[in-house]
Scaffold this motif. Structure first.
Motif, PDB file in Angstrom:
ATOM      1  N   TYR A  34      26.681  23.834   3.429  1.00  0.00           N
ATOM      2  CA  TYR A  34      26.408  24.351   4.767  1.00  0.00           C
ATOM      3  C   TYR A  34      24.927  24.716   4.854  1.00  0.00           C
ATOM      4  CZ  TYR A  34      31.329  24.467   6.012  1.00  0.00           C
ATOM      5  OH  TYR A  34      32.624  24.108   6.327  1.00  0.00           O
ATOM      6  N   ALA A  35      24.161  23.875   5.511  1.00  0.00           N
ATOM      7  CA  ALA A  35      22.733  24.140   5.677  1.00  0.00           C
ATOM      8  C   ALA A  35      22.507  25.191   6.754  1.00  0.00           C
ATOM      9  CB  ALA A  35      21.998  22.848   6.029  1.00  0.00           C
ATOM     10  N   ASN A  36      23.269  25.069   7.860  1.00  0.00           N
ATOM     11  CA  ASN A  36      23.198  26.001   9.001  1.00  0.00           C
ATOM     12  C   ASN A  36      21.846  25.926   9.714  1.00  0.00           C
ATOM     13  OD1 ASN A  36      25.750  26.862   8.110  1.00  0.00           O
ATOM     14  ND2 ASN A  36      24.812  28.426   6.801  1.00  0.00           N
ATOM     15  N   TYR A  37      21.806  26.457  10.935  1.00  0.00           N
ATOM     16  CA  TYR A  37      20.565  26.523  11.691  1.00  0.00           C
ATOM     17  C   TYR A  37      20.682  27.646  12.730  1.00  0.00           C
ATOM     18  CZ  TYR A  37      23.044  23.881  15.349  1.00  0.00           C
ATOM     19  OH  TYR A  37      23.936  23.467  16.296  1.00  0.00           O
ATOM     20  N   CYS A  38      19.574  27.984  13.332  1.00  0.00           N
ATOM     21  CA  CYS A  38      19.523  29.077  14.300  1.00  0.00           C
ATOM     22  C   CYS A  38      19.448  28.517  15.716  1.00  0.00           C
ATOM     23  CB  CYS A  38      18.308  29.979  14.043  1.00  0.00           C
ATOM     24  SG  CYS A  38      18.309  30.755  12.418  1.00  0.00           S
ATOM     25  N   ARG A  39      20.143  29.178  16.609  1.00  0.00           N
ATOM     26  CA  ARG A  39      20.071  28.790  18.017  1.00  0.00           C
ATOM     27  C   ARG A  39      20.295  30.017  18.875  1.00  0.00           C
ATOM     28  NH1 ARG A  39      24.910  28.182  20.814  1.00  0.00           N
ATOM     29  NH2 ARG A  39      26.834  28.164  19.560  1.00  0.00           N
TER      30      ARG A  39
END
Length: 203
Positions: free
Chosen positions: A141-146
């Motif tokens: 799970y790399a994930n990212y911000c939004r």
């Protein structure tokens, strides 16, 4: 603490050490602290906490200067403010950690709609065709911000004032442990830093 040395015949002398703040122009400022003679020790303790707090609250723009004075010494007490290592004055600072900054909700599923949050995103090494040389893991799970940092009206004002608005961005990462085949077919384990987004906020 300051080293106060008395002559042998003046061991029972009573005196008080005073510390005052000194302004930029050399003027004497507020009382910073006082200490009555402690006959059990040569080192005398003066608590300047209140003066240090006032100095920090004012922005700590100028150095904090202190002036020591001895009331009742009559020249029979020597204050050691320099010289050998054992006679140097000691200032002990106890720093309070800043209050913990409250972060946004970690995951977007639990965050208020449209606010800055962490969106889960899974990277499959098999889908990328990398499973022929990556042994483990199968993906991560790399994930990212939004999301937005401010509501619309405050964002417009902030953007006009700073010519930019704060961006929702990663504030904490973690590493990814990867096991893979090297060029000579040896198995290699490597920890890759900052591969996983753990937390998002508006820095």
């Amino acid at each position: 603490m300051v080293r106060a040395e008395t002559a042998p015949h003046a061991r029972h002398l009573r005196y008080t050490l005073w510390a005052f703040t000194v302004g930029d122009n050399g003027t004497l400022g507020a009382l910073a602290g006082a200490a009555r003679r402690d006959p059990a020790r040569g080192w005398q303790r003066i608590d300047v906490t209140a003066a240090a707090r006032r100095w920090a609250a004012a922005g700590a723009r100028a150095p904090l200067r202190l002036l020591l004075d001895c009331s009742g010494c009559g020249g029979r007490v020597r204050l050691r403010l320099g010289g050998g290592q054992a006679a140097r004055p000691l200032l002990r600072l106890r720093l309070m950690p800043p209050p913990a900054r409250r972060r946004r909700a970690l995951d977007c599923d639990a965050a208020e709609h449209g606010r800055c949050c962490r969106q889960t995103y899974y990277v499959s090494f098999s889908a990328l065709g990398w499973d022929d040389w990556i042994v483990a893991p199968e993906g991560y799970y790399a994930n990212y911000c939004r999301g937005a940092c401010l509501n619309y009206h405050s964002q417009v004002v902030e953007a006009a004032r700073l010519e930019r608005a704060a961006c929702c961005a990663p504030v904490r990462f973690s590493a990814l442990s990867l096991i893979y085949f090297g060029a000579d077919s040896n198995i290699i384990k490597r920890d890759l830093p900052e591969m996983v987004v753990e937390e998002c906020d508006c820095p």
